[in-house]
Design a protein around this motif. Sequence first.
Motif, PDB file in Angstrom:
ATOM      1  N   UNK A 102       0.853  -1.186   0.000  1.00  0.00           N
ATOM      2  CA  UNK A 102       0.000   0.000   0.000  1.00  0.00           C
ATOM      3  C   UNK A 102       0.892   1.241   0.000  1.00  0.00           C
ATOM      4  N   UNK A 103       0.707   2.093  -0.983  1.00  0.00           N
ATOM      5  CA  UNK A 103       1.539   3.297  -1.084  1.00  0.00           C
ATOM      6  C   UNK A 103       1.162   4.303  -0.009  1.00  0.00           C
ATOM      7  N   UNK A 104       2.166   4.770   0.702  1.00  0.00           N
ATOM      8  CA  UNK A 104       1.979   5.810   1.704  1.00  0.00           C
ATOM      9  C   UNK A 104       2.382   7.170   1.143  1.00  0.00           C
ATOM     10  N   UNK A 105       3.533   7.228   0.435  1.00  0.00           N
ATOM     11  CA  UNK A 105       4.006   8.513  -0.095  1.00  0.00           C
ATOM     12  C   UNK A 105       4.991   8.282  -1.222  1.00  0.00           C
ATOM     13  N   UNK A 106       4.974   9.206  -2.176  1.00  0.00           N
ATOM     14  CA  UNK A 106       5.943   9.240  -3.275  1.00  0.00           C
ATOM     15  C   UNK A 106       6.446  10.679  -3.330  1.00  0.00           C
ATOM     16  N   UNK A 107       7.646  10.917  -2.772  1.00  0.00           N
ATOM     17  CA  UNK A 107       8.083  12.275  -2.467  1.00  0.00           C
ATOM     18  C   UNK A 107       9.315  12.686  -3.262  1.00  0.00           C
ATOM     19  N   UNK A 108       9.365  13.974  -3.570  1.00  0.00           N
ATOM     20  CA  UNK A 108      10.554  14.595  -4.141  1.00  0.00           C
ATOM     21  C   UNK A 108      11.008  15.642  -3.119  1.00  0.00           C
ATOM     22  N   UNK A 109      12.095  15.329  -2.388  1.00  0.00           N
ATOM     23  CA  UNK A 109      12.504  16.139  -1.246  1.00  0.00           C
ATOM     24  C   UNK A 109      13.825  16.831  -1.552  1.00  0.00           C
ATOM     25  N   UNK A 110      13.861  18.139  -1.378  1.00  0.00           N
ATOM     26  CA  UNK A 110      15.093  18.903  -1.570  1.00  0.00           C
ATOM     27  C   UNK A 110      15.942  18.827  -0.308  1.00  0.00           C
TER      28      UNK A 110
END
Length: 412
Positions: A102-110
């Motif tokens: 189950x996907x919780x998050x798909x993030x692009x973090x600087x």
Amino acid sequence: MKKFFILLLLSVGFQVYAQDDAVVLVIPNADSKILLDGLEKGVSKSGSSVRLETSAGEHYIEAQPINPALQTKGEVVLLESNKQKILKIQFEERLGSSVELIKVADLNISLPGVVTVSAWNSDHPNQNYPYPTQWFAFEKGDEIVLDATMSNRNGTNIINVLTYPDKVVRYSNNGFTELKDVRIKVEQRGIFAFVLATNHAFDRNCFLKIHRKPATAETTTFNSTVSLKKIYTPISIHEVQDFFINGGLNATFANGKSRITIPISLPENTVEWYYRFSASRNKEDIENVKTNFKLLSEVATATFGLTGVSGMVTESIFNNLAQPPGSDFCDIYLLPSEYRSTFEAKQDDQLRHYPDGGRQNFKSGNVRVTCCNTGQFYLGIKNPAATMGINVSIEVVAITVKEDYVMEYVQN
């Protein structure tokens, strides 16, 4: 007579047949349809039993779970005459490996590089740099699954996964360039913080994917959302206490005081505070009223679960507090701490006070104070009568607020 013997034989035959019956109690650990030798006999709730009566011998008992994620289970049982057997059917609680994560998050973090962090630290001495942090909730038994890639593969990066608010590190990697299928077991339902940084001189981006693998089918709907909200907490400032205040002339020419002061030390982050007051010349009345002073518990009930309220606690909550009885008058002053002695010395021409927090000719009631929420104050109580003493009872409760991370939705 012949009919009598026929009836007797039938009756005896029936009793013998009933005595040859066997009983089995079927108890599944999930809601299920129960079948006996291929015939449906009823539906059982998880942990509840279905009673089946049948003949002695071998029988096939099957439980078909209502939840499609669980597999049907059956068992051949040998039943004996005039005996009861208990059959517990345990379904495999863990989801199969074929079930998708189950996907919780798909993030692009600087991620700030060392140069950026050093520049910030020089402008903010003795402060900790606010490294990028993500917050998510997980259910007991979950597996957290992490995958991460970087926009620039030069240098290494840092990730720490901690429980919140106790800050127990559950996973740490101080030199990764990539993460693949990192798994973290969740021992207890709660919030986790994902803190990221880079060892490289310059900024770069981290592409972080977070999934969860539930331990049971029942927890697949758990919501991992975490929000920063205001949490309201009532704190007792002055427990219920009663006082006797003498009349003005009696205090001057006899023993006693016609004025008293009560210290109010407000905790940090107080947004407003209340006091409950009652006055009567009859001491027995005050003793009876005092036993029903429950301001702290009432405010605690009113604010339980209250989050995210803009500004101060709503007026409706205060208006719904119980009103104490009272029969005689007092004057109440909210005093800055430096004017306590001025009030007690009856130097009224030099007195300074906060009118919004005081009351004149006040018998009883609840007072809400929003003007003075930081520091030390005093409530000055004056008996305006010349000769008649008065009994008063008072309780003081403050409400504090802080921003904290909370689970958006908690599954029972």
